[in-house]
Design an enzyme around this catalytic site. Structure first.
Site, PDB file in Angstrom:
ATOM      1  N   TYR A  42       0.830  -1.220   0.000  1.00 58.36           N
ATOM      2  CA  TYR A  42       0.000   0.000   0.000  1.00 58.36           C
ATOM      3  C   TYR A  42       0.857   1.261   0.000  1.00 58.36           C
ATOM      4  O   TYR A  42       0.340   2.356  -0.231  1.00 58.36           O
ATOM      5  CB  TYR A  42      -0.928   0.046   1.226  1.00 58.36           C
ATOM      6  CG  TYR A  42      -1.901  -1.097   1.364  1.00 58.36           C
ATOM      7  CD1 TYR A  42      -2.090  -2.032   0.342  1.00 58.36           C
ATOM      8  CD2 TYR A  42      -2.641  -1.249   2.534  1.00 58.36           C
ATOM      9  CE1 TYR A  42      -2.971  -3.085   0.500  1.00 58.36           C
ATOM     10  CE2 TYR A  42      -3.532  -2.300   2.689  1.00 58.36           C
ATOM     11  CZ  TYR A  42      -3.693  -3.214   1.671  1.00 58.36           C
ATOM     12  OH  TYR A  42      -4.575  -4.253   1.839  1.00 58.36           O
ATOM     13  N   HIS A 100       0.738 -11.642   1.976  1.00 60.21           N
ATOM     14  CA  HIS A 100      -0.313 -10.910   1.248  1.00 60.21           C
ATOM     15  C   HIS A 100      -0.949 -11.753   0.139  1.00 60.21           C
ATOM     16  O   HIS A 100      -2.159 -11.740  -0.043  1.00 60.21           O
ATOM     17  CB  HIS A 100       0.280  -9.623   0.663  1.00 60.21           C
ATOM     18  CG  HIS A 100      -0.712  -8.554   0.405  1.00 60.21           C
ATOM     19  ND1 HIS A 100      -0.396  -7.219   0.386  1.00 60.21           N
ATOM     20  CD2 HIS A 100      -2.044  -8.602   0.147  1.00 60.21           C
ATOM     21  CE1 HIS A 100      -1.477  -6.496   0.134  1.00 60.21           C
ATOM     22  NE2 HIS A 100      -2.495  -7.320  -0.031  1.00 60.21           N
TER      23      HIS A 100
END
Length: 269
Positions: A42, A100
């Site tokens: 992010y 992730h």
């Protein structure tokens, strides 16, 4: 404070950058959120860390999650990347470190990166460890590899248009709690007639109904919002109790509409 379970709702920070990320985290914590979710990918860990520090809420009262990106799954890369994450987050540990995405095409063996994640946990870099975007068979594999080490969660996409029932049920059988990301389907829930209608019955928004439905499934939602009013509304969704009929009506909205589906994604169930 040591968290033995995920707080019931979290604040997601996907797509939040710079001051937006900083201010959103600070605002969410001031409203009562205690679960903040970020990721290396992010590119906002530093701002999330700033928001936590400036909130004035003691770090021990906050459940903080980050995720290791799939280019850092080699054992040494993974540990180093978590050290870097902690520096950016201005903390000495995260409460939860997740993989992730499973390694694309199994380029890095799962035993290598889950073993490294467990090492990171043993080193105190993460209190709990878990996975994200893992399929049913990948969850089985992860469980075999980690043995007695608990998998704290599998974080997957869950919203009324993608109920991901198979993965949720399989995770439950394995004793793995599920976190649901994109629970508002990037805003699409706001336009759905069924959710609007049920919302009117509860004096609530369609978004709040989508979150209440997610929670009714035993899934922890992590909605993302920069506006304090929306953040508060999302938190208030915890108070809504849907009837069996309402839950069944929302279940019917499932159309297998997957929003997060990069080319390196696994073969979905």
């Amino acid at each position: 404070m040591s968290f033995s379970a995920l707080p019931k709702i979290g604040m997601g920070t996907f797509r939040l950058k710079g001051n937006d990320a900083r201010d959103a985290v600070k605002s969410a914590l001031s409203l009562g959120y205690r679960h903040i979710d970020t990721a290396q990918a992010y590119e906002n860990e530093a701002e999330v860390g700033d928001g936590i520090v400036s909130s004035g809420i003691p770090r021990r009262e906050i459940f903080l999650t980050t995720k290791v990106w799939h280019d850092k799954l080699r054992a040494s890369d993974l540990i180093n990347s978590l050290h870097d994450s902690l520096t950016r987050l201005k903390t000495d540990h995260v409460d939860l470190a997740l993989i992730h995405w499973p390694s694309p095409n199994d380029e890095v063996p799962m035993s290598e990166y889950l073993g490294a994640l467990r090492d990171a946990q043993r080193e105190g870099l993460a209190t709990h460890i878990g996975i994200s975007n893992f399929t049913c068979s990948q969850m089985d594999q992860a469980k075999d590899i980690l043995g007695d080490t608990p998998i704290f969660t599998n974080q997957v996409e869950v919203h009324p248009f993608l109920n991901n029932r198979k993965v949720i049920e399989h995770a439950r059988q394995l004793g793995i709690p599920v976190t649901g990301y994109m629970p508002l389907a990037v805003g699409k829930v706001m336009e759905d007639d069924t959710l609007i209608r049920i919302g009117a019955e509860h004096n609530a928004s369609a978004a709040q109904i989508a979150l209440a439905w997610t929670i009714s499934k035993g899934v922890t939602p992590i909605p993302s919002s920069t506006r304090p009013k929306h953040q508060k509304d999302n938190l208030d969704a915890l108070k809504i109790r849907l009837s069996k009929e309402e839950i069944a009506a929302i279940d019917q909205l499932d159309r297998n509409e997957r929003i997060a589906n990069p080319e390196f994604a696994p073969r979905w169930d």
